[in-house]
Design a protein around this motif. Structure first.
Motif, short mmCIF file in Angstrom:
data_model
loop_
_atom_site.label_atom_id
_atom_site.label_comp_id
_atom_site.label_asym_id
_atom_site.label_seq_id
_atom_site.Cartn_x
_atom_site.Cartn_y
_atom_site.Cartn_z
N GLU A 13 -13.18 -30.61 1.54
CA GLU A 13 -12.65 -30.33 0.30
C GLU A 13 -11.10 -30.94 0.22
O GLU A 13 -10.87 -31.19 -0.98
CB GLU A 13 -12.66 -28.65 0.15
CG GLU A 13 -13.96 -28.16 0.05
CD GLU A 13 -13.90 -26.85 -0.37
OE1 GLU A 13 -12.89 -26.17 -0.67
OE2 GLU A 13 -15.20 -26.01 0.10
N MET A 18 -5.69 -25.33 1.14
CA MET A 18 -6.90 -25.65 1.74
C MET A 18 -6.43 -26.29 3.15
O MET A 18 -7.23 -26.14 4.07
CB MET A 18 -7.34 -26.68 1.07
CG MET A 18 -8.87 -27.19 1.60
SD MET A 18 -9.89 -25.61 1.33
CE MET A 18 -10.21 -25.44 -0.26
N ARG A 37 -0.46 -28.87 -9.40
CA ARG A 37 -1.30 -27.99 -9.16
C ARG A 37 -2.31 -28.60 -8.10
O ARG A 37 -2.70 -27.65 -7.18
CB ARG A 37 -2.54 -27.81 -10.29
CG ARG A 37 -1.52 -27.33 -11.54
CD ARG A 37 -2.63 -26.60 -12.71
NE ARG A 37 -3.24 -27.79 -13.33
CZ ARG A 37 -2.86 -28.35 -14.29
NH1 ARG A 37 -1.77 -27.98 -14.74
NH2 ARG A 37 -3.71 -29.48 -14.74
N PHE A 38 -2.29 -29.66 -7.92
CA PHE A 38 -3.33 -30.22 -6.71
C PHE A 38 -2.69 -30.07 -5.57
O PHE A 38 -3.16 -29.83 -4.67
CB PHE A 38 -3.69 -31.81 -7.05
CG PHE A 38 -4.79 -31.96 -7.79
CD1 PHE A 38 -5.97 -31.59 -7.30
CD2 PHE A 38 -4.69 -32.53 -9.25
CE1 PHE A 38 -7.14 -31.67 -8.29
CE2 PHE A 38 -5.76 -32.47 -9.92
CZ PHE A 38 -7.07 -32.27 -9.46
N GLU A 45 -0.50 -27.85 -4.77
CA GLU A 45 -0.61 -26.47 -4.44
C GLU A 45 -2.12 -26.08 -3.94
O GLU A 45 -2.19 -25.31 -2.44
CB GLU A 45 -0.30 -25.31 -5.45
CG GLU A 45 -0.41 -23.98 -5.30
CD GLU A 45 0.55 -23.49 -3.93
OE1 GLU A 45 0.11 -22.38 -3.49
OE2 GLU A 45 1.31 -24.02 -3.92
N ARG A 46 -3.06 -26.60 -4.19
CA ARG A 46 -4.25 -26.37 -3.73
C ARG A 46 -4.53 -27.22 -2.44
O ARG A 46 -5.20 -26.67 -1.43
CB ARG A 46 -5.27 -27.05 -4.79
CG ARG A 46 -5.75 -26.23 -6.14
CD ARG A 46 -6.62 -27.05 -7.03
NE ARG A 46 -7.71 -27.41 -6.55
CZ ARG A 46 -8.71 -28.36 -6.89
NH1 ARG A 46 -8.31 -28.79 -8.34
NH2 ARG A 46 -9.86 -28.48 -6.27
N ASP A 47 -3.70 -28.54 -2.33
CA ASP A 47 -3.80 -28.96 -0.80
C ASP A 47 -3.15 -28.19 0.15
O ASP A 47 -3.72 -27.95 1.25
CB ASP A 47 -3.02 -30.29 -1.12
CG ASP A 47 -2.85 -31.12 0.12
OD1 ASP A 47 -2.17 -30.59 1.07
OD2 ASP A 47 -3.58 -31.88 0.49
N ILE A 69 -9.38 -33.29 -2.62
CA ILE A 69 -8.13 -32.98 -3.44
C ILE A 69 -7.01 -33.95 -3.31
O ILE A 69 -6.48 -34.46 -4.30
CB ILE A 69 -7.76 -31.55 -2.73
CG1 ILE A 69 -8.43 -30.29 -3.09
CG2 ILE A 69 -6.08 -31.25 -3.36
CD1 ILE A 69 -8.02 -29.01 -2.44
#
Length: 212
Positions: free
Chosen positions: A84, A62, A54-55, A57-59, A88
């Motif tokens: 941000e 972003m 999940r992190f 994918e957020r990376d 992450i």
């Protein structure tokens, strides 16, 4: 049959006094208890993998925002997104380090065959789990609680193994071993972060150093 074999594999029908002791320390022969601990740790490793996905994918999302803002010369937003992104990646690295440390513990516990090995192996393992638990407490509260249960299980095994073998625990050596495991895990996690995540645009990096 040796005393070790009895303590390692013996199964008993619990009586009243045994059930009372169970409320204080997990009962039974050491082998199935150790195997249960290994399975529990492996389950936590899977949860860490899922969380880290999940992190990642957020990376990805972003990072795209950073590049887009930078390409539009919107340096204010680029810096916000970059900060941000740094957070992450910091959390992702923490999860990777925790996962690598637990993997090392599983490998060690899976090779235990002697009673003395249990004492030598479990002591640093408990130190590692304590550190991992503290590190992920804010990220994964559920995993933090479950690692606490694993620590309790390992503590009970360690006490029983120590009593059966008559071996004393060298706390200084155990702590050094735990720190070594954590250090190796941190080094691997650092390398994997570099491999998995692309670098920020040069202008953003330069701007951060200049304090813009």
């Amino acid at each position: 049959m040796s005393n070790f074999t009895n303590r390692w594999e013996r199964k008993e029908t619990p009586g009243i006094s045994t059930r009372v002791k169970e409320s204080v320390r997990p009962p039974g022969p050491l082998k199935p208890r150790l195997e249960a601990a290994v399975r529990s740790i492996q389950l936590q490793m899977q949860k860490l993998d899922i969380a880290n996905q999940r992190f990642q994918e957020r990376d990805r999302i972003m990072f795209s925002k950073v590049v887009d803002a930078y390409s539009k010369h919107d340096l204010d937003h680029a810096k916000i997104y970059a900060n941000e992104l740094a957070e992450i990646r910091k959390m992702s690295k923490m999860l990777m380090q925790a996962r690598m440390a637990l993997e090392q513990i599983v490998m060690r516990l899976s090779t235990v065959t002697e009673l003395g090995d249990i004492v030598v192996t479990l002591a640093p393992a408990m130190g590692v789990i304590k550190n991992v638990r503290a590190g992920i407490s804010t990220l994964l509260p559920e995993a933090e609680r479950e690692l606490g249960d694993i620590g309790t299980l390992l503590s009970g095994i360690l006490v029983d193994a120590g009593q059966s073998s008559g071996l004393s625990l060298n706390f200084e050596s155990a702590n050094e071993d735990a720190q070594k495991i954590l250090g190796e895990a941190a080094a691997v996690a650092e390398q994997r972060v570099k491999e998995k995540f692309p670098d920020l645009p040069a202008g953003i990096a330069a701007g951060e150093k200049a304090g813009f």
